[in-house]
Design an enzyme around this catalytic site. Structure first.
Site, PDB file in Angstrom:
ATOM      1  N   LYS A  54       0.836  -1.201   0.000  1.00 31.08           N
ATOM      2  CA  LYS A  54       0.000   0.000   0.000  1.00 31.08           C
ATOM      3  C   LYS A  54       0.871   1.251   0.000  1.00 31.08           C
ATOM      4  CE  LYS A  54      -3.781  -2.374   2.387  1.00 31.08           C
ATOM      5  NZ  LYS A  54      -4.407  -2.661   3.689  1.00 31.08           N
ATOM      6  N   GLN A  98      -4.036  -1.289   9.954  1.00 33.70           N
ATOM      7  CA  GLN A  98      -3.975  -2.619   9.334  1.00 33.70           C
ATOM      8  C   GLN A  98      -4.538  -3.665  10.304  1.00 33.70           C
ATOM      9  OE1 GLN A  98      -3.022  -3.395   6.086  1.00 33.70           O
ATOM     10  NE2 GLN A  98      -3.889  -5.372   6.645  1.00 33.70           N
ATOM     11  N   ASP A 121     -10.518   3.575   4.584  1.00 30.70           N
ATOM     12  CA  ASP A 121     -11.021   2.206   4.427  1.00 30.70           C
ATOM     13  C   ASP A 121     -12.554   2.158   4.438  1.00 30.70           C
ATOM     14  OD1 ASP A 121      -8.938   0.368   4.030  1.00 30.70           O
ATOM     15  OD2 ASP A 121      -8.366   0.408   6.148  1.00 30.70           O
TER      16      ASP A 121
END
Ligand code: NAD
Length: 292
Positions: A54, A98, A121
């Site tokens: 990412k 994460q 997200d």
């Protein structure tokens, strides 16, 4: 006839070029570089790889990425403090925590603490609620990746029967919401599907999957979808990422299903790269939202 391949890898490259151009324009107009902060707790090898990929992708499109690396024994309060600090930091536009988090941490409380405007997200209940009401702020990365994979291959979902296997908050559930809505930012063909969501308690699964014009597997079980579960000519999207003997395989039995399906996404090289491209898109959108 074998299925046409839904190539996510080259599509992700194309999308990243488009995003890079928009980032350049954004930097010129605002004198600010969109910045993503990735919070990585512990040393889970898969999480390390995801975060590295990412961050690399951010840098490739001209955005900045910061890594906040934290020890596995961090307390709930300390982690809440880290998130609060990133929320206040004007130089950070997107925050990515994460998953999975260690067992002493209540992940929901952490995700709820991320500022909704920095929630790239789209896990915050405000952003999920907005998706559910058809007025999304940021679109969740994997579901949006699936939609892009279909859209950019000219495959509309409107009036189609879509069957999703999996009801997770990250993939199955938000994907169902996006597909069934009246309008999509991608255009008319990418909404108005008739959606069936199957899960671990669904009886007669193969009967349902065989009705699908578009079958989307987000189960987390290697080669779970067999050729017998797929209607001839169906569009099959494989979201699964499973490690089997050092190899990555999807939820679809690729070799068998490709002889039945009309279209099929491979693993790796299907939805995965698009998930990352969508994260970049959200980070740029987050930076723009915070300029206003
Ligand atoms: P999850 O474990 O949270 O959800 C799996 C779902 O599958 C559950 O809703 C469950 O009800 C359903 N299920 C399990 N067994 C079943 C059965 N026998 N019959 C029918 N349904 C069954 O997983 P998730 O987070 O939604 O992820 C699903 C898969 O997608 C995993 O392999 C994950 O690694 C992968 N994934 C990929 C990406 C990507 O970028 N490509 C992103 C997120 C997740």
């Amino acid at each position: 006839v074998t299925a046409k391949l839904l190539d996510g890898k080259s599509l992700a490259r194309e999308l990243q070029h488009e995003i890079a151009e928009r980032v350049m324009e954004f930097v010129q107009n605002n004198a600010v570089t969109p910045t993503l902060a990735a919070v990585l707790v512990g040393t889970d090898p898969a999480s390390e790889v995801y975060v590295r990929n990412k961050r690399r992708a951010c840098e490739k499109v001209g955005m900045e990425s910061r890594l906040v690396r934290l020890p596995p024994e961090i307390s709930q309060d300390e982690l809440m403090g880290v998130v609060a600090k990133l929320n206040r930091d004007d130089g950070v536009h997107g925050i990515l925590v994460q998953l999975p988090l260690p067992s002493q941490i209540q992940a929901t409380r952490i995700l709820d603490a991320v500022h909704p405007l920095k929630d790239v997200d789209a896990f915050h209940p405000e952003n999920v609620g907005r998706i559910s009401q058809g007025r999304p702020r940021y679109l969740p990365c994997t579901p949006q990746g699936v939609l892009q994979l279909l859209f950019r291959n000219g495959l509309a979902v409107a009036e189609k029967r879509v069957v999703i296997i999996g009801r997770s908050d990250i993939v199955g559930k938000p994907l169902a919401l996006l597909l069934m809505q009246r309008e999509s930012a991608l255009g008319e063909g990418m909404a108005n599907a008739t959606v069936t969501v199957c899960h671990s308690r669904t009886p007669n699964l193969p009967t349902l999957t065989r009705e699908a014009d578009v079958l989307i597997a987000a189960v987390g079980k290697p080669r779970f979808i067999t050729a017998e579960m797929v209607r001839a000519g169906a569009i099959v999207v494989d979201v699964g990422i499973n490690r089997v003997n050092e190899q990555i395989v999807g939820d679809v039995d690729f070799e068998a299903v490709k002889e039945v399906a009309g279209y099929l996404s491979p693993v790796p090289g299907g939805v995965g790269p698009l998930t990352i491209a969508m994260l970049l898109q959200n980070t740029l959108a987050a930076a723009a939202a915070q300029m206003a």
